[in-house]
Design a protein around this motif. Structure first.
Motif, PDB file in Angstrom:
ATOM      1  N   ARG A   1       2.885   7.611   3.214  1.00 23.92           N
ATOM      2  CA  ARG A   1       2.770   6.419   4.083  1.00 23.92           C
ATOM      3  C   ARG A   1       2.831   5.160   3.233  1.00 23.92           C
ATOM      4  O   ARG A   1       2.194   5.067   2.194  1.00 23.92           O
ATOM      5  CB  ARG A   1       1.456   6.453   4.850  1.00 23.92           C
ATOM      6  CG  ARG A   1       1.341   7.657   5.765  1.00 23.92           C
ATOM      7  CD  ARG A   1       0.084   7.594   6.543  1.00 23.92           C
ATOM      8  NE  ARG A   1       0.282   6.519   7.520  1.00 23.92           N
ATOM      9  CZ  ARG A   1      -0.523   6.273   8.527  1.00 23.92           C
ATOM     10  NH1 ARG A   1      -1.607   6.988   8.693  1.00 23.92           N
ATOM     11  NH2 ARG A   1      -0.274   5.304   9.378  1.00 23.92           N
TER      12      ARG A   1
ATOM     13  N   GLN B   1       0.713  -5.913   9.188  1.00 25.71           N
ATOM     14  CA  GLN B   1       1.264  -4.877   8.324  1.00 25.71           C
ATOM     15  C   GLN B   1       1.964  -3.806   9.146  1.00 25.71           C
ATOM     16  O   GLN B   1       1.492  -3.408  10.198  1.00 25.71           O
ATOM     17  CB  GLN B   1       0.136  -4.241   7.522  1.00 25.71           C
ATOM     18  CG  GLN B   1       0.555  -3.048   6.715  1.00 25.71           C
ATOM     19  CD  GLN B   1      -0.615  -2.405   5.986  1.00 25.71           C
ATOM     20  OE1 GLN B   1      -1.602  -3.042   5.689  1.00 25.71           O
ATOM     21  NE2 GLN B   1      -0.493  -1.128   5.711  1.00 25.71           N
ATOM     22  N   GLN B   2       3.110  -3.348   8.640  1.00 26.27           N
ATOM     23  CA  GLN B   2       3.831  -2.231   9.253  1.00 26.27           C
ATOM     24  C   GLN B   2       3.637  -1.010   8.355  1.00 26.27           C
ATOM     25  O   GLN B   2       3.689  -1.120   7.128  1.00 26.27           O
ATOM     26  CB  GLN B   2       5.324  -2.538   9.371  1.00 26.27           C
ATOM     27  CG  GLN B   2       5.631  -3.695  10.279  1.00 26.27           C
ATOM     28  CD  GLN B   2       7.133  -3.986  10.335  1.00 26.27           C
ATOM     29  OE1 GLN B   2       7.916  -3.450   9.577  1.00 26.27           O
ATOM     30  NE2 GLN B   2       7.518  -4.854  11.249  1.00 26.27           N
ATOM     31  N   VAL B   3       3.398   0.139   8.965  1.00 27.06           N
ATOM     32  CA  VAL B   3       3.232   1.372   8.215  1.00 27.06           C
ATOM     33  C   VAL B   3       4.440   2.261   8.497  1.00 27.06           C
ATOM     34  O   VAL B   3       4.806   2.481   9.657  1.00 27.06           O
ATOM     35  CB  VAL B   3       1.922   2.096   8.611  1.00 27.06           C
ATOM     36  CG1 VAL B   3       1.806   3.426   7.885  1.00 27.06           C
ATOM     37  CG2 VAL B   3       0.727   1.207   8.309  1.00 27.06           C
TER      38      VAL B   3
ATOM     39  N   GLY C   1       2.670   0.851   3.351  1.00 25.40           N
ATOM     40  CA  GLY C   1       2.311  -0.364   4.069  1.00 25.40           C
ATOM     41  C   GLY C   1       3.179  -1.519   3.619  1.00 25.40           C
ATOM     42  O   GLY C   1       3.268  -1.816   2.426  1.00 25.40           O
TER      43      GLY C   1
ATOM     44  N   ASP D   1       0.836  -1.191   0.000  1.00 26.40           N
ATOM     45  CA  ASP D   1       0.000   0.000   0.000  1.00 26.40           C
ATOM     46  C   ASP D   1       0.873   1.243   0.000  1.00 26.40           C
ATOM     47  O   ASP D   1       1.954   1.258   0.582  1.00 26.40           O
ATOM     48  CB  ASP D   1      -0.895  -0.005   1.239  1.00 26.40           C
ATOM     49  CG  ASP D   1      -1.966   1.068   1.205  1.00 26.40           C
ATOM     50  OD1 ASP D   1      -2.297   1.543   0.112  1.00 26.40           O
ATOM     51  OD2 ASP D   1      -2.466   1.423   2.279  1.00 26.40           O
ATOM     52  N   ARG D   2       0.362   2.272  -0.666  1.00 24.78           N
ATOM     53  CA  ARG D   2       1.038   3.570  -0.662  1.00 24.78           C
ATOM     54  C   ARG D   2      -0.029   4.647  -0.687  1.00 24.78           C
ATOM     55  O   ARG D   2      -0.834   4.711  -1.605  1.00 24.78           O
ATOM     56  CB  ARG D   2       1.933   3.698  -1.874  1.00 24.78           C
ATOM     57  CG  ARG D   2       2.532   5.071  -1.990  1.00 24.78           C
ATOM     58  CD  ARG D   2       3.279   5.241  -3.272  1.00 24.78           C
ATOM     59  NE  ARG D   2       3.692   6.626  -3.372  1.00 24.78           N
ATOM     60  CZ  ARG D   2       3.926   7.229  -4.500  1.00 24.78           C
ATOM     61  NH1 ARG D   2       3.812   6.593  -5.618  1.00 24.78           N
ATOM     62  NH2 ARG D   2       4.291   8.484  -4.507  1.00 24.78           N
TER      63      ARG D   2
END
Length: 190
Positions: A159, A171-173, A161, A154-155
């Motif tokens: 930020r 998940q780490q952000v 993911g 994810d973007r």
């Protein structure tokens, strides 16, 4: 002088015509062929033009006769291994990359598809170019000298993911990383 233009061109999946067109100014495929085979002298000017078109350092194009290099002698396809018509130099990832910064992640504990002892070679990109890294394994710096490693899923703005490679991890952000390194090559001893 022995040159490696043909080996590098083939590693980059370029034809003679594509390399000739990528030169600045463009040249002919015949000229590139003559330079590859040594029928035409490879001057410093030609080295600069061809290296720029291939995205490598000019000194990568030549090799000393005394230094034996690892050779690619066969390919493995659907029908099994096939011998090459002539062996060619195996190129290191650092020789193919040009100016991009490379980093290496050393795997000490098996996780996901990675085994202890593996080395993962990654290419750094700017966070603005992260779209090309979606669904690929990445190493992302976090605050305090830590890192996030896993699949970029994810973007949103600044930020990112990252889904870790181990089973059952969350998940780490990561907010506003300085860079993102995209996995390009896995080196594994057998």
């Amino acid at each position: 002088m022995i040159n490696r233009i043909r080996d590098i061109r083939r590693e980059k999946n370029m034809t003679l015509a594509e390399l000739a067109e990528a030169c600045d100014p463009p040249t002919t495929p015949q000229t590139i062929g003559r330079l590859e085979t040594g029928m035409r002298n490879l001057s410093i000017r030609w080295m600069d033009r061809i290296a720029s078109a291939l995205g490598v350092d000019p000194e990568t194009l030549i090799r000393a006769e005394a230094n034996a290099r690892a050779q690619i002698v066969a390919t493995l396809g659907d029908g099994g291994p096939d011998a090459l018509a002539a062996p060619r130099d195996a190129l290191l990832p650092t020789e193919l990359g040009g100016d991009e910064i490379r980093v290496v992640l050393s795997i000490e504990t098996s996780a996901g598809e990675y085994r202890a002892g593996d080395q993962l070679w990654l290419r750094q990109i700017a966070p603005a170019n992260a779209g090309q890294a979606i669904n690929r394994d990445v190493l992302v710096p976090r605050k305090g000298g830590r890192f996030a490693f896993g699949r970029l899923i994810d973007r949103q703005g600044g930020r990112f993911g990252v889904l870790p490679v181990g089973a059952g991890q969350k998940q780490q952000v990561v907010d506003d990383p300085a860079w993102i390194a995209v996995a390009e090559m896995l080196v594994r001893k057998l």
